[in-house]
Design a protein around this motif. Structure first.
Motif, PDB file in Angstrom:
ATOM      1  N   TRP A  10      15.561  -5.480 -13.197  1.00 28.30           N
ATOM      2  CA  TRP A  10      14.832  -4.748 -14.242  1.00 28.30           C
ATOM      3  C   TRP A  10      13.351  -5.117 -14.203  1.00 28.30           C
ATOM      4  O   TRP A  10      12.486  -4.244 -14.260  1.00 28.30           O
ATOM      5  N   ASN A  11      13.056  -6.400 -14.123  1.00 26.60           N
ATOM      6  CA  ASN A  11      11.660  -6.844 -14.124  1.00 26.60           C
ATOM      7  C   ASN A  11      10.913  -6.364 -12.891  1.00 26.60           C
ATOM      8  O   ASN A  11       9.747  -5.979 -12.982  1.00 26.60           O
ATOM      9  N   ARG A  12      11.584  -6.376 -11.752  1.00 24.46           N
ATOM     10  CA  ARG A  12      10.936  -5.852 -10.540  1.00 24.46           C
ATOM     11  C   ARG A  12      10.654  -4.362 -10.705  1.00 24.46           C
ATOM     12  O   ARG A  12       9.568  -3.878 -10.356  1.00 24.46           O
ATOM     13  N   GLY A  13      11.605  -3.628 -11.247  1.00 24.56           N
ATOM     14  CA  GLY A  13      11.401  -2.201 -11.466  1.00 24.56           C
ATOM     15  C   GLY A  13      10.289  -1.914 -12.445  1.00 24.56           C
ATOM     16  O   GLY A  13       9.457  -1.029 -12.224  1.00 24.56           O
ATOM     17  N   ALA A  14      10.250  -2.686 -13.552  1.00 29.94           N
ATOM     18  CA  ALA A  14       9.192  -2.499 -14.543  1.00 29.94           C
ATOM     19  C   ALA A  14       7.829  -2.790 -13.931  1.00 29.94           C
ATOM     20  O   ALA A  14       6.854  -2.060 -14.167  1.00 29.94           O
ATOM     21  N   TYR A  15       7.750  -3.850 -13.133  1.00 28.57           N
ATOM     22  CA  TYR A  15       6.491  -4.227 -12.469  1.00 28.57           C
ATOM     23  C   TYR A  15       6.007  -3.105 -11.552  1.00 28.57           C
ATOM     24  O   TYR A  15       4.815  -2.770 -11.533  1.00 28.57           O
ATOM     25  N   LEU A  16       6.924  -2.509 -10.802  1.00 28.83           N
ATOM     26  CA  LEU A  16       6.536  -1.455  -9.858  1.00 28.83           C
ATOM     27  C   LEU A  16       6.192  -0.149 -10.573  1.00 28.83           C
ATOM     28  O   LEU A  16       5.209   0.521 -10.233  1.00 28.83           O
ATOM     29  N   VAL A  17       6.994   0.240 -11.550  1.00 31.80           N
ATOM     30  CA  VAL A  17       6.754   1.493 -12.267  1.00 31.80           C
ATOM     31  C   VAL A  17       5.445   1.435 -13.055  1.00 31.80           C
ATOM     32  O   VAL A  17       4.626   2.353 -13.014  1.00 31.80           O
ATOM     33  N   ALA A  43       0.834  -1.200   0.000  1.00 34.15           N
ATOM     34  CA  ALA A  43       0.000   0.000   0.000  1.00 34.15           C
ATOM     35  C   ALA A  43       0.869   1.250   0.000  1.00 34.15           C
ATOM     36  O   ALA A  43       0.512   2.271  -0.594  1.00 34.15           O
ATOM     37  N   ARG A  44       2.023   1.172   0.647  1.00 36.32           N
ATOM     38  CA  ARG A  44       2.971   2.290   0.609  1.00 36.32           C
ATOM     39  C   ARG A  44       3.553   2.441  -0.791  1.00 36.32           C
ATOM     40  O   ARG A  44       3.672   3.560  -1.300  1.00 36.32           O
ATOM     41  N   VAL A  45       3.909   1.325  -1.412  1.00 38.79           N
ATOM     42  CA  VAL A  45       4.426   1.375  -2.786  1.00 38.79           C
ATOM     43  C   VAL A  45       3.403   2.038  -3.703  1.00 38.79           C
ATOM     44  O   VAL A  45       3.753   2.855  -4.561  1.00 38.79           O
ATOM     45  N   GLY A  46       2.123   1.703  -3.515  1.00 33.16           N
ATOM     46  CA  GLY A  46       1.058   2.281  -4.324  1.00 33.16           C
ATOM     47  C   GLY A  46       0.673   3.691  -3.920  1.00 33.16           C
ATOM     48  O   GLY A  46      -0.141   4.326  -4.599  1.00 33.16           O
ATOM     49  N   ASP A  47       1.240   4.178  -2.811  1.00 28.86           N
ATOM     50  CA  ASP A  47       0.959   5.528  -2.314  1.00 28.86           C
ATOM     51  C   ASP A  47      -0.541   5.764  -2.138  1.00 28.86           C
ATOM     52  O   ASP A  47      -1.057   6.841  -2.438  1.00 28.86           O
ATOM     53  N   CYS A  48      -1.243   4.757  -1.643  1.00 29.15           N
ATOM     54  CA  CYS A  48      -2.704   4.844  -1.491  1.00 29.15           C
ATOM     55  C   CYS A  48      -3.108   5.980  -0.553  1.00 29.15           C
ATOM     56  O   CYS A  48      -4.135   6.632  -0.755  1.00 29.15           O
ATOM     57  N   VAL A  49      -2.310   6.220   0.478  1.00 30.57           N
ATOM     58  CA  VAL A  49      -2.699   7.195   1.490  1.00 30.57           C
ATOM     59  C   VAL A  49      -2.719   8.620   0.937  1.00 30.57           C
ATOM     60  O   VAL A  49      -3.531   9.443   1.369  1.00 30.57           O
ATOM     61  N   SER A  50      -1.849   8.937  -0.010  1.00 28.74           N
ATOM     62  CA  SER A  50      -1.778  10.311  -0.518  1.00 28.74           C
ATOM     63  C   SER A  50      -3.062  10.729  -1.214  1.00 28.74           C
ATOM     64  O   SER A  50      -3.516  11.863  -1.070  1.00 28.74           O
ATOM     65  N   CYS A  51      -3.643   9.819  -1.985  1.00 32.26           N
ATOM     66  CA  CYS A  51      -4.869  10.159  -2.713  1.00 32.26           C
ATOM     67  C   CYS A  51      -6.118   9.958  -1.867  1.00 32.26           C
ATOM     68  O   CYS A  51      -7.090  10.701  -2.005  1.00 32.26           O
ATOM     69  N   MET A  79       5.054  16.048  -6.084  1.00 31.59           N
ATOM     70  CA  MET A  79       5.972  14.921  -5.911  1.00 31.59           C
ATOM     71  C   MET A  79       6.366  14.749  -4.453  1.00 31.59           C
ATOM     72  O   MET A  79       6.750  13.643  -4.033  1.00 31.59           O
ATOM     73  N   THR A  80       6.258  15.801  -3.666  1.00 28.94           N
ATOM     74  CA  THR A  80       6.683  15.739  -2.266  1.00 28.94           C
ATOM     75  C   THR A  80       5.932  14.675  -1.465  1.00 28.94           C
ATOM     76  O   THR A  80       6.565  13.856  -0.781  1.00 28.94           O
ATOM     77  N   PRO A  81       4.581  14.636  -1.515  1.00 31.09           N
ATOM     78  CA  PRO A  81       3.909  13.571  -0.769  1.00 31.09           C
ATOM     79  C   PRO A  81       4.215  12.170  -1.294  1.00 31.09           C
ATOM     80  O   PRO A  81       4.136  11.201  -0.538  1.00 31.09           O
ATOM     81  N   VAL A  82       4.578  12.056  -2.572  1.00 32.63           N
ATOM     82  CA  VAL A  82       4.966  10.748  -3.104  1.00 32.63           C
ATOM     83  C   VAL A  82       6.238  10.265  -2.403  1.00 32.63           C
ATOM     84  O   VAL A  82       6.361   9.097  -2.025  1.00 32.63           O
ATOM     85  N   ILE A  83       7.192  11.183  -2.222  1.00 34.94           N
ATOM     86  CA  ILE A  83       8.412  10.837  -1.492  1.00 34.94           C
ATOM     87  C   ILE A  83       8.081  10.528  -0.036  1.00 34.94           C
ATOM     88  O   ILE A  83       8.470   9.488   0.503  1.00 34.94           O
ATOM     89  N   ASN A  84       7.352  11.440   0.612  1.00 29.76           N
ATOM     90  CA  ASN A  84       7.080  11.306   2.046  1.00 29.76           C
ATOM     91  C   ASN A  84       6.266  10.066   2.390  1.00 29.76           C
ATOM     92  O   ASN A  84       6.508   9.416   3.409  1.00 29.76           O
ATOM     93  N   ASN A  85       5.280   9.751   1.558  1.00 28.50           N
ATOM     94  CA  ASN A  85       4.343   8.670   1.892  1.00 28.50           C
ATOM     95  C   ASN A  85       4.636   7.353   1.204  1.00 28.50           C
ATOM     96  O   ASN A  85       4.048   6.335   1.558  1.00 28.50           O
ATOM     97  N   SER A  86       5.504   7.387   0.215  1.00 27.21           N
ATOM     98  CA  SER A  86       5.707   6.164  -0.573  1.00 27.21           C
ATOM     99  C   SER A  86       7.171   5.786  -0.719  1.00 27.21           C
ATOM    100  O   SER A  86       7.668   4.906  -0.016  1.00 27.21           O
TER     101      SER A  86
END
Length: 425
Positions: free
Chosen positions: A177-184, A38-46, A261-268
């Motif tokens: 690379w595959n992990r990064g592609a999956y997350l991005v 959920a942190r990776v997805g930054d659910c809390v920011s939105c 971008m700031t909350p993306v850094i702070n929350n994710s």
């Protein structure tokens, strides 16, 4: 009557036992994994309004046809998602269809979440049902006017634009690379902000196979910068290490996070593992640049800029820079990285669209708080200090300074962003 009563008691006992067994089946490790995702997805920011409770919704999001409000995703059974089954939860996340069958607006990045694996959907469900505190808060209706607020056309939108395939690893690439592609492409949903949108508000691309992917887009008065390998406007001059440090701390030798971008850094991203950030960095460095075609690679040169700063009465933008910016960012534009962002050669400054520069001057920026520690310096707002003409002169100076050689910004462009509601800032 006694038989009926006994049957009722037995039924309730069976239901209670089923719930107990389900609760026992949920391991703390699964909840912890879901919390991380959920942190990776930054659910809390939105899904958290300013000064609101976590995940209770109510954050306004601007669209071309009106504002919509994010929903309550706490496990409250009446106003949240407490009655969702795991299948219904996955359908909302990956197909954009709520429990009652209504379609979600694609401001919810379900086209990205469609790539998320079944296992990660399970972890997320376990977390939201068992690790999030229920909040009773009704969802707010959208401000999209009739008849544009009808949702049935979204089924057609999905049929045209939604790719339902879960991410498939590329066997020609390594695990990082595959992990990064999956997350991005998936949970990180970077393309939701950084990829241009078409006339139907669809992302023009969902993978690196298209030149549109991550090439930059303007949303709510901010220009989400180019994340491709372009030398001037993208990440061409950044190393994998530079990207990792930026995502972990919000600042590096090239730039500092600001605005949305700031909350993306702070929350994710600051809470993501080094291994995952390494994957993201490696993947992004393989996305080839396209926007700088035909342009000369940027080379730092401060001579003409310093000459203007020595004649502030002659050059209005130089006077304003000297008065309001030079103390932090330096006459040479190099700042004091990572604490005070460099402006010279900064890809955000070299963005042909000046929206972010205008916005951050008018409205400042939220404070970076990597690992919960507030950054020592913060960009102040000059909304009430500088008028539209002055902001335009200041932005135009920075677009020309230190060998940037961009077109000047108009006061009209400043006025447009100044009129935007505070929720966009």
């Amino acid at each position: 009557m006694k038989i009926t009563s006994r049957l009722t008691t037995v039924c309730f006992t069976i239901v209670a036992l089923a719930w107990s067994l389900q609760a026992l089946a949920v391991s703390p490790a699964d909840i912890k994994r879901g919390e991380y995702l959920a942190r990776v997805g930054d659910c809390v920011s939105c899904h958290t309004a300013p000064h609101g409770k976590d995940f209770a919704g109510g954050l306004p999001m601007l669209t071309p046809v009106g504002a919509i409000y994010t929903t309550n995703i706490t496990p409250d059974p009446e106003t949240g998602i407490g009655k969702y089954t795991e299948t219904e939860f996955g359908k909302a996340l990956r197909r954009g269809v709520a429990k009652d069958g209504h379609h979600l607006y694609p401001a919810m990045p379900y086209p990205s979440y469609a790539k998320v694996s079944d296992q990660d959907i399970h972890y997320l469900y376990v977390y939201f049902m068992n690790g999030v505190k229920p909040v009773r808060q009704a969802n707010k209706a959208s401000e999209i006017p009739w008849p544009l607020n009808y949702r049935f056309p979204l089924a057609v939108w999905n049929a045209i634009f939604l790719d339902k395939e879960v991410y498939q690893p590329d066997p020609a690439k390594d695990a990082h690379w595959n992990r990064g592609a999956y997350l991005v492409q998936g949970l990180g949903h970077c393309g939701a902000c950084h990829t241009p949108r078409g006339v139907a508000f669809q992302e023009k691309a969902l993978t690196e196979k298209s030149d549109h992917f991550l090439s930059g887009e303007v949303l709510e008065g901010w220009s989400a910068t180019n994340l491709r390998g372009d030398h001037n406007t993208g990440l061409g001059r950044w190393s994998e290490g530079d990207i990792l440090v930026y995502l972990k701390t919000g600042a590096n030798q090239h730039s500092s996070a600001f605005g949305t971008m700031t909350p993306v850094i702070n929350n994710s991203t600051e809470g993501m593992s080094v291994e995952d950030l390494t994957g993201i960095s490696r993947y992004l460095k393989t996305v080839k640049g396209t926007d700088d075609k035909g342009q000369k690679p940027y080379q730092y040169n401060a001579s003409s800029t310093l000459a203007q700063l020595n004649q502030p009465t002659k050059f209005k933008g130089a006077r304003l820079y000297q008065q309001y910016c030079a103390a932090c960012h330096g006459a040479n534009g190099k700042g004091v990285a990572p604490y005070l962002s460099p402006l010279a050669g900064n890809s955000a400054v070299m963005d042909p669209d000046p929206s972010s520069l205008i916005n951050v001057i008018l409205n400042g920026s939220p404070q970076l708080k990597p690992q919960g520690v507030a950054a020592p310096y913060n960009m102040p707002k000059f909304r009430h200090t500088l008028n539209d003409i002055e902001v335009a002169e200041l932005v135009s100076f920075m677009q020309k300074a230190w060998n940037h050689n961009l077109e000047e910004t108009s006061a009209k462009a400043v006025a447009k962003i100044r009129k935007m509601p505070p929720s966009a800032h």
